[in-house]
Design a protein around this motif. Structure first.
Motif, mmCIF file in Angstrom:
data_model
loop_
_atom_site.group_PDB
_atom_site.id
_atom_site.type_symbol
_atom_site.label_atom_id
_atom_site.label_comp_id
_atom_site.label_asym_id
_atom_site.label_seq_id
_atom_site.Cartn_x
_atom_site.Cartn_y
_atom_site.Cartn_z
ATOM 1 N N ILE A 68 0.828 -1.209 0.000
ATOM 2 C CA ILE A 68 0.000 0.000 0.000
ATOM 3 C C ILE A 68 0.864 1.261 0.000
ATOM 4 C CG2 ILE A 68 -1.567 1.352 1.460
ATOM 5 C CD1 ILE A 68 -3.082 -1.172 2.017
ATOM 6 N N SER A 69 2.044 1.184 0.606
ATOM 7 C CA SER A 69 2.902 2.361 0.675
ATOM 8 C C SER A 69 3.594 2.666 -0.654
ATOM 9 C CB SER A 69 3.950 2.189 1.768
ATOM 10 O OG SER A 69 4.881 1.188 1.394
ATOM 11 N N SER A 71 3.920 3.599 -4.634
ATOM 12 C CA SER A 71 3.130 4.472 -5.505
ATOM 13 C C SER A 71 2.451 3.697 -6.632
ATOM 14 C CB SER A 71 4.012 5.567 -6.085
ATOM 15 O OG SER A 71 5.012 4.995 -6.904
ATOM 16 N N ALA A 74 -0.661 2.339 -5.025
ATOM 17 C CA ALA A 74 -1.574 3.408 -4.612
ATOM 18 C C ALA A 74 -2.320 3.999 -5.806
ATOM 19 C CB ALA A 74 -0.808 4.500 -3.876
ATOM 20 N N ASP A 75 -1.712 3.971 -6.984
ATOM 21 C CA ASP A 75 -2.362 4.510 -8.174
ATOM 22 C C ASP A 75 -3.380 3.559 -8.777
ATOM 23 O OD1 ASP A 75 -0.824 6.737 -7.860
ATOM 24 O OD2 ASP A 75 0.675 6.142 -9.347
ATOM 25 N N ASP A 77 -6.515 1.002 -8.326
ATOM 26 C CA ASP A 77 -7.569 0.610 -7.386
ATOM 27 C C ASP A 77 -7.579 -0.886 -7.133
ATOM 28 O OD1 ASP A 77 -8.407 3.207 -7.109
ATOM 29 O OD2 ASP A 77 -9.963 3.057 -8.650
ATOM 30 N N SER A 80 -4.665 -1.840 -4.856
ATOM 31 C CA SER A 80 -4.916 -1.381 -3.491
ATOM 32 C C SER A 80 -5.914 -2.286 -2.781
ATOM 33 C CB SER A 80 -5.454 0.051 -3.500
ATOM 34 O OG SER A 80 -4.501 0.936 -3.995
#
Length: 109
Positions: A68-69, A71, A74-75, A77, A80
């Motif tokens: 999750i940390s 990038s 995180a970009d 969906d 994530s």
């Protein structure tokens, strides 16, 4: 009269590689969210092996948190969500293995 053939400057010199190393490469999707889900599922399914289940659950939570940390996760969906589901599955595995470890002690009461 001859037609001029357009030449690619990268392939014109045979000593120069055709791939330029300075070009930006697309980022590869992270495998940590998938690893987190798999480890969490293994943790839940191996609850009777308390130590193994606990270690798999903790590893699943760590993989999900690290994923999750990043990038790239995180970009996306979907990535994530996979990382979050891995954290949830790892936490469930830890809880179930702890319950399985405490069950014999509770039976004596």
């Amino acid at each position: 009269m001859t037609a001029a053939i357009p030449r690619n400057p990268r392939t014109a010199n045979p000593m120069r590689p055709s791939v330029d190393r300075t070009e930006a490469h697309p980022q590869q999707p992270s495998r940590l969210p998938t690893a987190s889900i798999i480890l969490g599922a293994l943790s839940i399914s191996a609850f009777w092996l308390v130590e193994l289940s606990f270690v798999l659950g903790v590893t699943a939570v760590i993989c999900g948190a690290v994923a999750i940390s990043r990038s790239t996760v995180a970009d996306s969906d979907a990535a994530s969500l996979r990382a979050l589901l891995g954290i949830v599955a790892g936490t469930a595995g830890i809880t179930i293995s702890t319950g399985a470890a405490l069950l014999p002690m509770l039976a004596e009461l």
